[in-house]
Write a protein that holds these residues in place. Sequence first.
Motif, PDB file in Angstrom:
ATOM      1  N   CYS A  56       0.848  -1.198   0.000  1.00 21.80           N
ATOM      2  CA  CYS A  56       0.000   0.000   0.000  1.00 21.80           C
ATOM      3  C   CYS A  56       0.883   1.247   0.000  1.00 21.80           C
ATOM      4  CB  CYS A  56      -0.860   0.059   1.252  1.00 21.80           C
ATOM      5  SG  CYS A  56      -1.951  -1.354   1.457  1.00 21.80           S
ATOM      6  N   GLY A  57       0.332   2.322  -0.520  1.00 25.89           N
ATOM      7  CA  GLY A  57       0.966   3.640  -0.415  1.00 25.89           C
ATOM      8  C   GLY A  57       2.379   3.657  -0.962  1.00 25.89           C
ATOM      9  N   THR A  58       3.271   4.219  -0.172  1.00 24.50           N
ATOM     10  CA  THR A  58       4.660   4.347  -0.603  1.00 24.50           C
ATOM     11  C   THR A  58       5.294   2.980  -0.874  1.00 24.50           C
ATOM     12  OG1 THR A  58       5.010   6.493   0.396  1.00 24.50           O
ATOM     13  CG2 THR A  58       6.924   5.068   0.261  1.00 24.50           C
ATOM     14  N   SER A  59       4.927   1.999  -0.077  1.00 26.38           N
ATOM     15  CA  SER A  59       5.492   0.655  -0.286  1.00 26.38           C
ATOM     16  C   SER A  59       5.043   0.096  -1.639  1.00 26.38           C
ATOM     17  CB  SER A  59       5.067  -0.280   0.845  1.00 26.38           C
ATOM     18  OG  SER A  59       5.593   0.188   2.066  1.00 26.38           O
ATOM     19  N   TRP A  60       3.851   0.456  -2.052  1.00 21.89           N
ATOM     20  CA  TRP A  60       3.385   0.058  -3.392  1.00 21.89           C
ATOM     21  C   TRP A  60       4.256   0.715  -4.475  1.00 21.89           C
ATOM     22  CZ3 TRP A  60       0.149   3.235  -6.868  1.00 21.89           C
ATOM     23  CH2 TRP A  60      -0.222   2.550  -8.018  1.00 21.89           C
ATOM     24  N   PRO A 101       5.103  -9.385  -0.354  1.00 24.44           N
ATOM     25  CA  PRO A 101       4.496  -8.209   0.302  1.00 24.44           C
ATOM     26  C   PRO A 101       5.604  -7.234   0.711  1.00 24.44           C
ATOM     27  CG  PRO A 101       3.926 -10.282   1.446  1.00 24.44           C
ATOM     28  CD  PRO A 101       5.066 -10.568   0.529  1.00 24.44           C
ATOM     29  N   ILE A 102       5.334  -5.965   0.567  1.00 23.68           N
ATOM     30  CA  ILE A 102       6.304  -4.943   1.005  1.00 23.68           C
ATOM     31  C   ILE A 102       5.596  -4.074   2.045  1.00 23.68           C
ATOM     32  CG2 ILE A 102       7.822  -3.047   0.307  1.00 23.68           C
ATOM     33  CD1 ILE A 102       7.750  -4.129  -2.535  1.00 23.68           C
ATOM     34  N   SER A 103       6.204  -3.941   3.214  1.00 23.39           N
ATOM     35  CA  SER A 103       5.571  -3.131   4.251  1.00 23.39           C
ATOM     36  C   SER A 103       6.605  -2.645   5.251  1.00 23.39           C
ATOM     37  CB  SER A 103       4.507  -3.965   4.965  1.00 23.39           C
ATOM     38  OG  SER A 103       3.953  -3.230   6.037  1.00 23.39           O
ATOM     39  N   GLN A 104       6.615  -1.367   5.494  1.00 18.34           N
ATOM     40  CA  GLN A 104       7.503  -0.830   6.518  1.00 18.34           C
ATOM     41  C   GLN A 104       7.114  -1.417   7.862  1.00 18.34           C
ATOM     42  OE1 GLN A 104       8.890   1.034   9.744  1.00 18.34           O
ATOM     43  NE2 GLN A 104       6.805   1.670   9.294  1.00 18.34           N
ATOM     44  N   SER A 105       5.857  -1.232   8.246  1.00 17.38           N
ATOM     45  CA  SER A 105       5.402  -1.616   9.589  1.00 17.38           C
ATOM     46  C   SER A 105       5.221  -3.121   9.742  1.00 17.38           C
ATOM     47  CB  SER A 105       4.060  -0.939   9.883  1.00 17.38           C
ATOM     48  OG  SER A 105       3.090  -1.367   8.932  1.00 17.38           O
ATOM     49  N   GLY A 106       4.873  -3.778   8.645  1.00 18.02           N
ATOM     50  CA  GLY A 106       4.521  -5.197   8.734  1.00 18.02           C
ATOM     51  C   GLY A 106       3.161  -5.410   9.373  1.00 18.02           C
ATOM     52  N   GLU A 107       2.398  -4.330   9.534  1.00 15.29           N
ATOM     53  CA  GLU A 107       1.104  -4.439  10.219  1.00 15.29           C
ATOM     54  C   GLU A 107      -0.036  -3.862   9.394  1.00 15.29           C
ATOM     55  OE1 GLU A 107       0.902  -6.244  12.744  1.00 15.29           O
ATOM     56  OE2 GLU A 107       2.944  -6.259  13.565  1.00 15.29           O
ATOM     57  N   THR A 108       0.184  -3.550   8.162  1.00 14.89           N
ATOM     58  CA  THR A 108      -0.875  -2.957   7.335  1.00 14.89           C
ATOM     59  C   THR A 108      -1.952  -4.002   7.043  1.00 14.89           C
ATOM     60  OG1 THR A 108       0.691  -1.407   6.410  1.00 14.89           O
ATOM     61  CG2 THR A 108      -1.296  -1.799   5.127  1.00 14.89           C
ATOM     62  N   ALA A 109      -3.189  -3.694   7.452  1.00 17.42           N
ATOM     63  CA  ALA A 109      -4.263  -4.696   7.413  1.00 17.42           C
ATOM     64  C   ALA A 109      -4.459  -5.298   6.019  1.00 17.42           C
ATOM     65  CB  ALA A 109      -5.565  -4.067   7.911  1.00 17.42           C
ATOM     66  N   GLY A 153       8.267   9.555  11.419  1.00 19.16           N
ATOM     67  CA  GLY A 153       7.445  10.444  10.593  1.00 19.16           C
ATOM     68  C   GLY A 153       6.413   9.613   9.836  1.00 19.16           C
ATOM     69  N   VAL A 154       5.194  10.141   9.762  1.00 14.48           N
ATOM     70  CA  VAL A 154       4.151   9.400   9.037  1.00 14.48           C
ATOM     71  C   VAL A 154       4.528   9.245   7.559  1.00 14.48           C
ATOM     72  CG1 VAL A 154       1.788   9.634   8.154  1.00 14.48           C
ATOM     73  CG2 VAL A 154       2.226   9.800  10.603  1.00 14.48           C
ATOM     74  N   ALA A 155       5.146  10.268   7.015  1.00 11.68           N
ATOM     75  CA  ALA A 155       5.562  10.182   5.611  1.00 11.68           C
ATOM     76  C   ALA A 155       6.769   9.256   5.508  1.00 11.68           C
ATOM     77  CB  ALA A 155       5.920  11.566   5.097  1.00 11.68           C
ATOM     78  N   SER A 156       6.626   8.250   4.699  1.00  5.79           N
ATOM     79  CA  SER A 156       7.700   7.268   4.571  1.00  5.79           C
ATOM     80  C   SER A 156       8.826   7.801   3.686  1.00  5.79           C
ATOM     81  CB  SER A 156       7.109   5.994   3.966  1.00  5.79           C
ATOM     82  OG  SER A 156       8.111   5.029   3.851  1.00  5.79           O
ATOM     83  N   THR A 157      10.047   7.723   4.185  1.00  5.49           N
ATOM     84  CA  THR A 157      11.194   8.220   3.401  1.00  5.49           C
ATOM     85  C   THR A 157      12.289   7.165   3.352  1.00  5.49           C
ATOM     86  OG1 THR A 157      12.012   9.329   5.397  1.00  5.49           O
ATOM     87  CG2 THR A 157      10.766  10.672   3.813  1.00  5.49           C
ATOM     88  N   ALA A 239       4.122  13.010  -5.760  1.00  2.00           N
ATOM     89  CA  ALA A 239       2.774  13.567  -5.583  1.00  2.00           C
ATOM     90  C   ALA A 239       2.188  13.142  -4.241  1.00  2.00           C
ATOM     91  CB  ALA A 239       1.876  13.113  -6.734  1.00  2.00           C
ATOM     92  N   LEU A 240       2.420  11.887  -3.870  1.00  2.19           N
ATOM     93  CA  LEU A 240       1.886  11.403  -2.581  1.00  2.19           C
ATOM     94  C   LEU A 240       2.513  12.177  -1.422  1.00  2.19           C
ATOM     95  CD1 LEU A 240       0.263   9.476  -0.791  1.00  2.19           C
ATOM     96  CD2 LEU A 240       2.073   7.780  -1.051  1.00  2.19           C
ATOM     97  N   LYS A 241       3.834  12.360  -1.478  1.00  2.00           N
ATOM     98  CA  LYS A 241       4.511  13.076  -0.390  1.00  2.00           C
ATOM     99  C   LYS A 241       3.945  14.486  -0.255  1.00  2.00           C
ATOM    100  CE  LYS A 241       6.117  10.562   1.441  1.00  2.00           C
ATOM    101  NZ  LYS A 241       6.410   9.155   1.234  1.00  2.00           N
TER     102      LYS A 241
HETATM  103  O1  M6R Z   1       3.779   0.117   6.804  1.00  6.65           O
HETATM  104  P1  M6R Z   1       3.474   0.036   5.332  1.00  6.65           P
HETATM  105  O2  M6R Z   1       4.677   0.146   4.478  1.00  6.65           O
HETATM  106  O3  M6R Z   1       2.669  -1.208   5.005  1.00  6.65           O
HETATM  107  O4  M6R Z   1       2.546   1.274   5.061  1.00  6.65           O
HETATM  108  C1  M6R Z   1       1.989   1.491   3.806  1.00  6.65           C
HETATM  109  C2  M6R Z   1       1.406   2.878   3.683  1.00  6.65           C
HETATM  110  O5  M6R Z   1       0.416   3.092   4.650  1.00  6.65           O
HETATM  111  C3  M6R Z   1       2.474   3.964   3.799  1.00  6.65           C
HETATM  112  O6  M6R Z   1       3.518   3.790   2.905  1.00  6.65           O
HETATM  113  C4  M6R Z   1       1.843   5.349   3.576  1.00  6.65           C
HETATM  114  O7  M6R Z   1       1.427   5.475   2.254  1.00  6.65           O
HETATM  115  C5  M6R Z   1       2.833   6.451   3.946  1.00  6.65           C
HETATM  116  N1  M6R Z   1       2.242   7.364   4.881  1.00  6.65           N
HETATM  117  C6  M6R Z   1       3.334   7.230   2.774  1.00  6.65           C
HETATM  118  O8  M6R Z   1       4.267   8.193   3.132  1.00  6.65           O
END
Ligand code: M6R
Length: 364
Positions: A56-60, A101-109, A153-157, A239-241
């Motif tokens: 999802c999101g940036t990981s996508w 699967p790609i996920s920073q948190s590993g907890e994205t539903a 930070g909520v914004a993934s970098t 654009a997302l950032k």
């Molecule tokens: O933890 P995840 O990588 O699964 O999270 C996915 C998205 O929720 C996450 O990348 C979100 O789009 C960021 N806030 C973007 O900066």
Amino acid sequence: EKAGYKHFMLKEIYEQPRGIIDTIREKYSLEDGEIYFGEIDFEKIKDIKKITIVACGTSWHAGLVGKFYIENLAKIPVEVDIASEFRYRNPIIDEETLLLPISQSGETADTIAALRLSRKSGAKVVSICNVVGSTIARESDGVIYTHAGPEIGVASTKAFTTQLVSLFLFALFLAQKRNKLSNDAIKNYLGELIRLPEKIEAVLKHDSYIEKIARDFIHYKNFLYLGRHYNYPIALEGALKLKEISYIHAEGYPAGEMKHGPIALIDKDMPVFVLGTKSEVYDKILSNVEEVKARSGIVISTVTEGDVDIRGKSDYVVEVPHCINELTPFLNSVVIQLFAYHCANLLGLDVDQPRNLAKSVTVE
Ligand code: M6R
């Protein structure tokens, strides 16, 4: 804990060279041109016929770049899906599919749901995760950990660029195992890869210049980001950032799509951010820039050092070092991250905790 930085996001942007070094550490030998992923049992995945990336999101966005890496280097077909779409579309998954699967948190539903669904159909699962012991990590056959360190930070970098580097190395690993690249070619790629952190450092030196550019744009209401090929996903990411932390509306497009609709939007009130680094699609991007200028659009571009043509047509330019096509997304990412950061900061917004957003999205 912000180590002197005003926001976690800025600190995390600066931590990218280190995160990349930590992520690739001990995964390669430059002398032998060997790549190691001790955490993956290759025997288990050697017969896969395709790879399906879900995120999802940036990981996508990282997954979209990963598709290019894996298809170009390892010649395995890859599809990339947004996890929330994948889980409701009856995807074709079987024992010969590797789910990634790609996920920073590993907890994205949604990403967890996509993983569980694929497992039921017999897919093998190798995930890319930043959080040790997270749900996605625990439920996978193998985990490639990004060593970005905690991302606050909520914004993934830094999670994003460490995902990219993991995908690049994993693609080289698969290419090696499947004999799709010569040992010399792999050594060349590795040689380029180890020079990447210092090139990112060079881009970070443009920080205050990027802030200066941002100052001229914070009152615009809309933005377009254009890129092609490896940098099309970076246009989406740019654009997302910007949307996420500065609340300025922005859209990312593959530049070749302009003629199919969005070019109608171009005028002096719609700035266009062009990812114009040197690549095999450079001339194509150049003509996209010309189309924008012909309609009075304002162009900010990234270019490779020494560039003449796109620079000549742009209103604002950020120069990045030379590097191979495959690695340009890293350099462009740092520029779009800093630009979004400065827009949000100059607007006085809560950069680390933008409204309506959570760091990890554990509900669908
Ligand atoms: O933890 P995840 O990588 O699964 O999270 C996915 C998205 O929720 C996450 O990348 C979100 O789009 C960021 N806030 C973007 O900066």
